[in-house]
Design a protein around this motif. Structure first.
Motif, mmCIF file in Angstrom:
data_model
loop_
_atom_site.group_PDB
_atom_site.id
_atom_site.type_symbol
_atom_site.label_atom_id
_atom_site.label_comp_id
_atom_site.label_asym_id
_atom_site.label_seq_id
_atom_site.Cartn_x
_atom_site.Cartn_y
_atom_site.Cartn_z
ATOM 1 N N LEU A 18 -2.381 -21.815 -32.722
ATOM 2 C CA LEU A 18 -2.435 -21.915 -34.120
ATOM 3 C C LEU A 18 -1.743 -23.086 -34.725
ATOM 4 C CD1 LEU A 18 -4.722 -21.699 -36.563
ATOM 5 C CD2 LEU A 18 -3.352 -19.457 -36.884
ATOM 6 N N ILE A 19 -1.870 -24.056 -34.939
ATOM 7 C CA ILE A 19 -0.928 -25.009 -35.800
ATOM 8 C C ILE A 19 -1.232 -25.382 -37.307
ATOM 9 C CG2 ILE A 19 -0.096 -27.468 -35.459
ATOM 10 C CD1 ILE A 19 -0.699 -27.316 -32.406
ATOM 11 N N TYR A 20 -0.131 -25.154 -38.106
ATOM 12 C CA TYR A 20 -0.236 -25.544 -39.556
ATOM 13 C C TYR A 20 0.406 -26.608 -39.805
ATOM 14 C CZ TYR A 20 -0.789 -20.380 -39.960
ATOM 15 O OH TYR A 20 -1.439 -19.067 -39.683
ATOM 16 N N ALA A 21 -0.166 -27.474 -40.733
ATOM 17 C CA ALA A 21 0.469 -28.714 -41.306
ATOM 18 C C ALA A 21 0.138 -29.034 -42.597
ATOM 19 C CB ALA A 21 -0.434 -29.841 -40.372
ATOM 20 N N GLY A 22 0.775 -29.818 -43.279
ATOM 21 C CA GLY A 22 0.734 -30.167 -44.596
ATOM 22 C C GLY A 22 -0.822 -31.065 -44.674
ATOM 23 N N ILE A 33 -10.243 -34.838 -44.218
ATOM 24 C CA ILE A 33 -8.831 -34.650 -44.476
ATOM 25 C C ILE A 33 -8.657 -33.264 -45.007
ATOM 26 C CG2 ILE A 33 -6.711 -35.141 -45.760
ATOM 27 C CD1 ILE A 33 -7.762 -38.095 -45.672
ATOM 28 N N PHE A 34 -8.115 -32.406 -44.221
ATOM 29 C CA PHE A 34 -7.771 -31.148 -44.654
ATOM 30 C C PHE A 34 -6.149 -30.903 -45.108
ATOM 31 C CE2 PHE A 34 -11.102 -30.681 -41.078
ATOM 32 C CZ PHE A 34 -11.956 -30.223 -42.351
ATOM 33 N N ALA A 35 -5.919 -30.428 -46.480
ATOM 34 C CA ALA A 35 -4.518 -30.730 -46.925
ATOM 35 C C ALA A 35 -4.409 -29.316 -47.726
ATOM 36 C CB ALA A 35 -4.264 -31.691 -47.805
ATOM 37 N N PRO A 36 -3.505 -28.383 -47.317
ATOM 38 C CA PRO A 36 -3.078 -28.033 -45.941
ATOM 39 C C PRO A 36 -4.290 -27.808 -44.902
ATOM 40 C CG PRO A 36 -2.745 -26.040 -47.189
ATOM 41 C CD PRO A 36 -3.579 -27.071 -48.054
ATOM 42 N N GLY A 37 -3.803 -28.143 -43.788
ATOM 43 C CA GLY A 37 -4.831 -27.867 -42.684
ATOM 44 C C GLY A 37 -4.295 -26.997 -41.449
ATOM 45 N N TYR A 38 -5.080 -26.812 -40.495
ATOM 46 C CA TYR A 38 -4.678 -26.240 -39.289
ATOM 47 C C TYR A 38 -5.741 -26.680 -38.113
ATOM 48 C CZ TYR A 38 -8.724 -23.239 -39.658
ATOM 49 O OH TYR A 38 -9.928 -22.863 -39.679
ATOM 50 N N GLY A 52 -6.695 -25.024 -45.155
ATOM 51 C CA GLY A 52 -6.016 -23.724 -45.348
ATOM 52 C C GLY A 52 -5.092 -23.237 -44.364
ATOM 53 N N ARG A 53 -4.612 -21.867 -44.176
ATOM 54 C CA ARG A 53 -3.629 -21.300 -43.320
ATOM 55 C C ARG A 53 -4.095 -19.998 -42.929
ATOM 56 N NH1 ARG A 53 0.953 -24.591 -43.628
ATOM 57 N NH2 ARG A 53 2.386 -23.158 -42.790
ATOM 58 N N PRO A 54 -5.126 -19.945 -41.943
ATOM 59 C CA PRO A 54 -5.775 -18.607 -41.488
ATOM 60 C C PRO A 54 -4.534 -17.820 -40.818
ATOM 61 C CG PRO A 54 -6.682 -20.298 -40.094
ATOM 62 C CD PRO A 54 -5.859 -21.121 -41.444
ATOM 63 N N ALA A 55 -4.825 -16.520 -40.576
ATOM 64 C CA ALA A 55 -3.978 -15.557 -39.800
ATOM 65 C C ALA A 55 -4.302 -15.725 -38.435
ATOM 66 C CB ALA A 55 -4.153 -14.361 -40.120
ATOM 67 N N PRO A 56 -3.082 -15.645 -37.673
ATOM 68 C CA PRO A 56 -3.373 -15.645 -36.244
ATOM 69 C C PRO A 56 -3.913 -14.580 -35.661
ATOM 70 C CG PRO A 56 -1.087 -15.470 -36.715
ATOM 71 C CD PRO A 56 -1.793 -15.657 -38.053
ATOM 72 N N THR A 57 -4.448 -14.930 -34.542
ATOM 73 C CA THR A 57 -4.985 -13.737 -33.586
ATOM 74 C C THR A 57 -3.575 -13.319 -32.849
ATOM 75 O OG1 THR A 57 -5.600 -15.093 -31.813
ATOM 76 C CG2 THR A 57 -7.009 -14.670 -33.573
ATOM 77 N N ASP A 58 -3.796 -12.084 -32.479
ATOM 78 C CA ASP A 58 -2.770 -11.681 -31.381
ATOM 79 C C ASP A 58 -2.268 -12.447 -30.435
ATOM 80 O OD1 ASP A 58 -2.246 -9.411 -33.313
ATOM 81 O OD2 ASP A 58 -3.393 -8.153 -32.067
ATOM 82 N N ALA A 59 -3.245 -13.285 -29.968
ATOM 83 C CA ALA A 59 -3.322 -14.158 -28.735
ATOM 84 C C ALA A 59 -2.483 -15.423 -28.930
ATOM 85 C CB ALA A 59 -4.351 -14.322 -27.983
ATOM 86 N N GLU A 60 -2.522 -15.780 -30.301
ATOM 87 C CA GLU A 60 -2.147 -17.322 -30.725
ATOM 88 C C GLU A 60 -0.448 -17.381 -30.878
ATOM 89 O OE1 GLU A 60 -5.930 -19.108 -32.712
ATOM 90 O OE2 GLU A 60 -4.645 -17.689 -34.184
#
Length: 79
Positions: A18-22, A33-38, A52-60
């Motif tokens: 799961l990669i977060y970016a501005g 364009i997604f700002a912020p995005g993932y 947005g910035r969704p929560a990661p799963t346990d496997a990510e």
């Protein structure tokens, strides 16, 4: 940093990421364009892009690029 979180410089091939970016600038037909995005990546393929910035799963594994801009699918042919 959480146990599954890495810094952007670490190699994490063959992992769910799961990669977060501005901002995430897509190369799709709508030039979204997604700002912020993932990005969500599984088995070396982008499976989801969004805002947005969704929560990661346990496997990510999480990578946070802060205010950087990502261009998924962009190939730099100059290198």
């Amino acid at each position: 940093m959480t146990p599954n979180q890495t810094t952007p410089n670490q190699t994490t091939l063959n992992q769910n990421q799961l990669i977060y970016a501005g901002a995430v600038i897509t190369m799709n037909d709508h030039s979204e364009i997604f700002a912020p995005g993932y990005l969500r990546i599984a088995q070396d393929k982008i499976i989801e892009i969004g805002s947005g910035r969704p929560a990661p799963t346990d496997a990510e594994t999480v990578q946070d690029f802060g205010d950087d801009v990502l261009l998924p699918g962009f190939v730099n042919t100059h290198h």
